[in-house]
Design an enzyme around this catalytic site. Structure first.
Site, PDB file in Angstrom:
ATOM      1  N   GLY A 262     -35.835  72.380 -17.688  1.00  9.16           N
ATOM      2  CA  GLY A 262     -35.770  71.179 -16.862  1.00  9.16           C
ATOM      3  C   GLY A 262     -37.178  70.687 -16.678  1.00  9.16           C
ATOM      4  N   GLU A 263     -37.568  70.449 -15.457  1.00 12.56           N
ATOM      5  CA  GLU A 263     -38.934  70.010 -15.171  1.00 12.56           C
ATOM      6  C   GLU A 263     -39.519  70.983 -14.145  1.00 12.56           C
ATOM      7  OE1 GLU A 263     -41.075  67.834 -16.554  1.00 12.56           O
ATOM      8  OE2 GLU A 263     -42.327  68.842 -15.077  1.00 12.56           O
ATOM      9  N   SER A 264     -40.502  71.753 -14.595  1.00 14.16           N
ATOM     10  CA  SER A 264     -41.000  72.833 -13.742  1.00 14.16           C
ATOM     11  C   SER A 264     -41.616  72.314 -12.438  1.00 14.16           C
ATOM     12  CB  SER A 264     -42.018  73.689 -14.502  1.00 14.16           C
ATOM     13  OG  SER A 264     -43.099  72.898 -14.955  1.00 14.16           O
TER      14      SER A 264
ATOM     15  N   CYS B 277     -37.973  77.825 -21.086  1.00 11.87           N
ATOM     16  CA  CYS B 277     -38.786  76.591 -21.077  1.00 11.87           C
ATOM     17  C   CYS B 277     -39.428  76.361 -19.700  1.00 11.87           C
ATOM     18  CB  CYS B 277     -37.956  75.409 -21.550  1.00 11.87           C
ATOM     19  SG  CYS B 277     -38.992  74.059 -22.138  1.00 11.87           S
TER      20      CYS B 277
ATOM     21  N   ARG C  91     -48.400  74.086 -20.404  1.00  8.91           N
ATOM     22  CA  ARG C  91     -47.271  73.130 -20.333  1.00  8.91           C
ATOM     23  C   ARG C  91     -47.393  72.114 -21.462  1.00  8.91           C
ATOM     24  NH1 ARG C  91     -47.137  69.500 -15.884  1.00  8.91           N
ATOM     25  NH2 ARG C  91     -45.005  68.914 -16.314  1.00  8.91           N
TER      26      ARG C  91
ATOM     27  N   ILE D 146     -38.154  71.750 -26.447  1.00  8.70           N
ATOM     28  CA  ILE D 146     -38.130  70.399 -25.867  1.00  8.70           C
ATOM     29  C   ILE D 146     -39.275  70.290 -24.850  1.00  8.70           C
ATOM     30  CG2 ILE D 146     -36.745  68.686 -24.625  1.00  8.70           C
ATOM     31  CD1 ILE D 146     -34.236  70.335 -25.576  1.00  8.70           C
TER      32      ILE D 146
ATOM     33  N   HIS E 263     -34.818  76.727 -25.972  1.00  8.05           N
ATOM     34  CA  HIS E 263     -33.552  76.585 -25.250  1.00  8.05           C
ATOM     35  C   HIS E 263     -32.391  77.190 -26.034  1.00  8.05           C
ATOM     36  CE1 HIS E 263     -34.796  73.598 -22.157  1.00  8.05           C
ATOM     37  NE2 HIS E 263     -35.704  73.279 -23.052  1.00  8.05           N
TER      38      HIS E 263
ATOM     39  N   GLU F 150     -29.670  78.095 -24.954  1.00  6.25           N
ATOM     40  CA  GLU F 150     -28.396  77.694 -24.327  1.00  6.25           C
ATOM     41  C   GLU F 150     -27.801  76.431 -24.944  1.00  6.25           C
ATOM     42  OE1 GLU F 150     -31.353  77.413 -23.076  1.00  6.25           O
ATOM     43  OE2 GLU F 150     -31.584  75.476 -22.088  1.00  6.25           O
TER      44      GLU F 150
HETATM   45  N1  GLN Z   1     -42.193  70.137 -19.896  1.00  4.05           N
HETATM   46  C1  GLN Z   1     -41.304  70.696 -18.943  1.00  4.05           C
HETATM   47  C2  GLN Z   1     -42.049  71.277 -17.740  1.00  4.05           C
HETATM   48  O1  GLN Z   1     -43.218  71.284 -17.668  1.00  4.05           O
HETATM   49  C3  GLN Z   1     -40.449  71.779 -19.543  1.00  4.05           C
HETATM   50  C4  GLN Z   1     -39.449  71.156 -20.477  1.00  4.05           C
HETATM   51  C5  GLN Z   1     -38.158  71.891 -20.593  1.00  4.05           C
HETATM   52  O2  GLN Z   1     -37.800  72.744 -19.782  1.00  4.05           O
HETATM   53  N2  GLN Z   1     -37.392  71.491 -21.582  1.00  4.05           N
HETATM   54  O3  GLN Z   1     -41.395  71.726 -16.878  1.00  4.05           O
END
Ligand code: GLN
EC number: 4.3.3.6
Length: 203
Positions: A52-54, A84, A113, A142, A182, A184
Site C-alpha cells: 500500500g502506502e507506507s 512492499c 523506498r 509496484i 507482491h 498476493e
Molecule cells: N512506494 C510505497 C511506499 O513507500 C510502497 C508501494 C507498495 O506497497 N506497492 O509505501
C-alpha cells in the site's frame, strides 16, 4: 491458537491490498482475519503487513493506537510478514522516507523506498527464493523498495540485479519475513505458505 492446523493470521487493515492477502493466507492454510483494532491484534497468532502506502499506513496505525501494540507484539516474537510497504514498516532504517515517517522496525535492514526509480511503476521478473520449492516465483514489484544494507542476523532469501548492483528483495530475521514484491497478486501462495510454516515453527 484454537486450531493448531490452521493458525489465525491477521492482515493489518488500515490501508493497502488487504483482501488479496486474506485470500492468499486462506489459500495457504491459515484462518485469515482483518485487523483494525487492538482487540483484533491481540487475538491473532501472526500478522501480515500488506502493500500500500507506507506513509499512510504509518499515520493510520498511530491514529488508531495500533503502533505501540504492534511494536510490543513484534518484540514479543509474533511472526510478521511484510510485503512492499510492509517491508518498509518492518525495516529498522529507511532511506527516501517522508520527513516524519516512522517504521515499526524489527528487521536489521536499511530499505530504500521507491528504489527502482519513481518513474518505474511496476516491474516483473521470475525469482528463485530460498525456502520456496517448485521453481521460481513470479515477482511483481509496484513502486517497490529494496534492501540497501542488511545486518549480520538477516538472511537474504532472494535478490535482484538492478542499476549494476545486487539488492536483496526477500529477507528473513527470526520470525520476521519481508518481500519487496507482491506475491498476493499472482495466485501463487507459496510465499504465504512459507510464512504459515514459520508460524507453525514458532508455536
Ligand atoms: N512506494 C510505497 C511506499 O513507500 C510502497 C508501494 C507498495 O506497497 N506497492 O509505501
Amino acid at each position: 491458537m484454537t486450531d493448531r492446523t490452521r493458525p489465525v493470521i491477521g492482515v493489518l487493515a488500515v490501508q493497502g491490498d488487504v483482501r488479496e492477502h486474506l485470500a492468499a493466507l486462506e489459500g495457504a492454510g491459515a484462518q485469515a482475519l482483518a485487523v483494525r483494532r487492538r482487540e483484533e491484534l491481540a487475538s491473532v497468532d501472526a500478522l501480515v503487513l500488506p502493500g500500500g502506502e507506507s506513509t499512510t499506513i504509518d499515520k493510520l496505525t498511530r491514529i488508531f493506537d495500533l503502533r505501540d501494540p504492534l511494536r510490543s507484539r513484534i518484540a514479543e516474537g509474533m511472526p510478521v510478514y511484510g510485503s512492499c510497504a510492509g517491508m518498509i514498516l518492518l525495516a529498522d532504517r529507511i532511506l527516501d522516507g517522508h520527513r516524519d515517517q516512522q517504521t515499526l522496525g524489527g528487521i536489521d535492514i536499511t530499505v530504500r523506498r521507491n528504489a527502482f526509480g519513481r518513474q518505474v511503476d511496476s516491474y516483473e521478473t521470475d525469482l528463485d527464493v530460498v525456502g520456496v520449492d517448485g521453481g521460481p516465483v513470479r515477482a511483481v514489484f509496484i513502486r517497490a523498495p529494496w534492501v540497501e544494507e542488511a545486518g549480520p542476523g538477516v538472511e537474504v532469501l532472494a535478490s535482484v540485479e538492478a542499476k549494476g548492483e545486487t539488492h536483496p528483495v526477500v529477507v528473513r530475521q527470526g520470525r520476521l519475513l519481508a518481500t519487496s514484491f507482491h506475491p498476493e497478486v499472482t495466485g501463487d501462495h507459496r510465499v504465504h505458505r512459507l510464512f504459515v510454516q514459520m508460524v507453525h515453527g514458532s508455536a
